[in-house]
Design an enzyme around this catalytic site. Structure first.
Site, PDB file in Angstrom:
ATOM      1  N   ASP A 109      24.384  32.630  41.317  1.00 40.28           N
ATOM      2  CA  ASP A 109      23.646  33.168  39.955  1.00 40.28           C
ATOM      3  C   ASP A 109      23.383  32.278  39.043  1.00 40.28           C
ATOM      4  O   ASP A 109      22.689  32.412  38.050  1.00 40.28           O
ATOM      5  CB  ASP A 109      24.899  33.780  39.232  1.00 40.28           C
ATOM      6  CG  ASP A 109      25.389  35.145  39.981  1.00 40.28           C
ATOM      7  OD1 ASP A 109      24.618  35.663  40.653  1.00 40.28           O
ATOM      8  OD2 ASP A 109      26.743  35.383  39.696  1.00 40.28           O
TER       9      ASP A 109
ATOM     10  N   ASP B 109      34.612  39.572  41.308  1.00 37.48           N
ATOM     11  CA  ASP B 109      33.561  39.791  40.430  1.00 37.48           C
ATOM     12  C   ASP B 109      33.816  40.316  39.083  1.00 37.48           C
ATOM     13  O   ASP B 109      34.203  41.277  38.978  1.00 37.48           O
ATOM     14  CB  ASP B 109      32.516  40.697  41.421  1.00 37.48           C
ATOM     15  CG  ASP B 109      30.962  40.707  40.902  1.00 37.48           C
ATOM     16  OD1 ASP B 109      30.318  39.880  41.029  1.00 37.48           O
ATOM     17  OD2 ASP B 109      30.657  41.777  40.258  1.00 37.48           O
TER      18      ASP B 109
HETATM   19  C1  NOJ Z   1      28.618  38.832  39.161  1.00 40.30           C
HETATM   20  C2  NOJ Z   1      27.736  38.309  40.492  1.00 40.30           C
HETATM   21  O1  NOJ Z   1      28.080  37.035  40.679  1.00 40.30           O
HETATM   22  C3  NOJ Z   1      26.271  38.661  40.631  1.00 40.30           C
HETATM   23  O2  NOJ Z   1      25.713  38.179  41.662  1.00 40.30           O
HETATM   24  C4  NOJ Z   1      26.280  40.255  40.469  1.00 40.30           C
HETATM   25  O3  NOJ Z   1      24.600  40.424  40.212  1.00 40.30           O
HETATM   26  C5  NOJ Z   1      27.017  40.891  39.135  1.00 40.30           C
HETATM   27  N1  NOJ Z   1      28.286  40.240  39.111  1.00 40.30           N
HETATM   28  C6  NOJ Z   1      27.261  42.150  39.516  1.00 40.30           C
HETATM   29  O4  NOJ Z   1      27.916  42.346  40.593  1.00 40.30           O
END
Ligand code: NOJ
Length: 539
Positions: free
Chosen positions: A316, A199
């Site tokens: 996302d 991440d």
């Molecule tokens: C990227 C992740 O894919 C997302 O879902 C998350 O909110 C942020 N990083 C923070 O961890």
């Protein structure tokens, strides 16, 4: 010939555990639910699952805020369930790739709970504290609009959180923190996981006082150290590691993924996503710009020593068939076309749950339908910026992360077979038509296009290694050839609701995949149907 690693021939499937399959009727997907669906994934043909976080978490950001890295959130199951998933998946030749979220933890993690107790605490330096905030901004609005700093009343100091205030950033400059992270990674590797999706990993080398967030000077040193101390030591180049790097360019991707540098296997780059956002802003709308898309992919296909990933969707992002395809009249054809375009390029393809069914965006009509912290704070920001109320829902709806997070559509029974309880997020009302059972029963479904593409990659080195050349075509026709071992392959996709023409001097030796039923025996002057897509070997 180069030695091919398993993750260069495999396709990875992302599971968002909350939304995949509930096994106990609490409305939230869980590990036992995933185990029940392994036969489905095996049928699809994938080589690994990227599991979004299942660790203990207060779920402020649905698990991307971890309060215990060595345990499982009770709504997902137990450590024993996780061991069972790893073992059962292995029997299906599927590896489990864990999500590694170590740019930040939860504020409920024991480290942070200890850290905030006093300034001279051992764990204080696991986080980032300052007497005064600077101008760094948070992805998810903090105490006042945009600030990435929140005041901790006990000490009067501010702690940094580049995401929500419940996600304090970890201090990677502290070697003790780094050692704890590697130890935790080894805990999971010893349990049998096959690697990590990392991440926002490009942020761990941040230089706070210079307000430099991504690509800090120590980033690659940390990744090399991590490789040596954990997955490299345990699995060598069998480990699959993929960094989430919104800042990556082809140049930095070489740094991350050149095997000689012993960092990561590959990165996720987002240029083909961000370039389609109006004004480069996520919540201002998306429009597919095919010439731009061609330019971006052609550039990324030229990676030399490194390796890339290929994806349209993740948890996302909105659903690709809705954002780049046509989720109405040409839903099936456009979902297949986008899959064919992506999967026959160089790189490791990722499928996000439901993409293989052509699942679409959710028809949001009201702000109360959004669960996601990002959507809720973005709505707040738009309101403060003076955007009229009536425009806020459509703006958020187009790109909301909740589009991807609605429950997986398994069948046409109530709640799409996802749960016998009340789903944590509403099921898309189109589940009676779009579901896995219907897809499996229809040989012309999107599912079988994905299955075929996965199979083609396993069997054909040209897909893994062939040189890529973009062809000069009509704007909305994306055509490329792959050259390998004296052989030549053409992949051609009409990314449009309109017919288009394509002419060539070539003749077809063999049709490998095609989303229409017309013959391709003469490609000297083709009239392409809307969203027509195919791959052929040329003579
Ligand atoms: C990227 C992740 O894919 C997302 O879902 C998350 O909110 C942020 N990083 C923070 O961890």
């Amino acid at each position: 010939m180069k030695k091919t690693k398993w993750w260069q021939k495999a396709v990875i499937y992302q599971i968002y555990p909350r939304s995949f399959q509930d096994s106990n009727g609490d409305g939230v997907g869980d590990l036992q639910g995933i185990i029940k669906r392994l036969d489905y994934l095996q049928k699809l043909g994938i080589g690994a699952i990227w599991l979004s976080p299942v660790y203990k978490s207060p779920m402020d950001d649905n698990g991307y805020d971890i309060s215990d890295y060595r345990d499982i959130a009770p709504e997902f199951g137990t450590l024993a369930d996780m061991d069972a998933l790893i073992a059962e998946a292995k029997k299906c030749n599927i590896r489990i790739i864990m999500d590694l979220v170590v740019n930040h933890s939860s504020d409920e993690h024991a480290w942070f709970v200890e850290a905030r107790k006093s300034k001279d605490n051992f764990y204080r330096d696991f986080y980032i504290w300052r007497d005064e905030p600077n101008d760094l901004v948070s992805g998810f609005t903090g105490d006042w609009p945009g600030s990435a700093w929140t005041k901790d009343d006990a000490s009067g100091q501010y702690y940094l959180h580049l995401f929500s205030k419940k996600q304090p950033d970890l201090n990677w400059e502290n070697p003790k923190l780094r050692a704890e992270v590697y130890d935790m990674m080894n805990f999971w590797l010893d349990r049998g996981v096959g690697g990590f999706r990392m991440d926002v990993i490009d942020m761990i080398g941040k230089v706070v006082d210079e307000e430099l967030v991504a690509n800090g000077p120590k980033l690659h040193d940390y990744l090399q150290e991590m490789n040596r101390a954990s997955f490299g030591k345990k699995l060598g180049d069998e480990a699959l590691t993929v960094g989430e790097t919104w800042s990556a360019t082809p140049e930095s991707a070489e740094l991350y993924s050149d095997p000689a540098r012993e960092e990561l296997s590959m990165v996720f780059q987002f240029e083909h996503i961000v370039a389609m956002w109006k004004n480069g802003q996520k919540y201002q709308g998306t429009r597919l710009n095919v010439p731009k898309l061609k330019e971006i992919f052609a550039k990324w296909q030229k990676l030399d020593k490194g390796w890339n990933s290929l994806f349209w969707d993740n948890h996302d992002l909105p659903r690709v068939v809705s954002s780049y395809g046509n989720d109405g009249k040409y839903r099936v054809q456009s979902a297949k076309a986008l899959a064919i375009l992506l999967h026959l390029m160089k790189g490791t393809p990722y499928i996000y749950e439901g993409e293989e069914l052509g699942m679409t965006n959710f028809p949001f009509t009201d702000l109360s339908q959004f669960d996601d912290i990002e959507a809720r704070t973005a709505a707040e920001d738009l309101r403060k910026a003076g955007v009229p109320e009536a425009q806020i829902v459509p703006m958020i709806a187009a790109n909301s992360r909740d589009n991807a997070r609605t429950p997986m559509q398994w069948d046409d029974s109530s709640n799409a077979g996802f749960t016998t309880g009340l789903p944590w997020l509403a099921v898309n009302p189109n589940y009676r038509e779009i579901n896995a059972t219907a897809c499996l029963a229809d040989p012309d479904s999107v599912f079988y296009t994905y299955q075929k593409l996965i199979q083609l990659r396993k069997e054909n080195d040209w897909i893994v290694w062939g040189n890529f050349e973009l062809l000069n075509t009509a704007d909305e026709v994306f055509a490329y050839v792959r050259l390998f071992d004296g052989r030549k392959y053409l992949v051609l996709v009409n990314l449009s609701d309109q017919t288009n023409t394509f002419s060539s001097v070539w003749t077809v030796k063999e049709v490998l995949i095609h989303n229409y039923n017309n013959k391709l025996d003469d490609i000297s002057a083709l009239q392409l149907q809307p969203w027509e897509a195919f791959a052929v070997e040329l003579d």
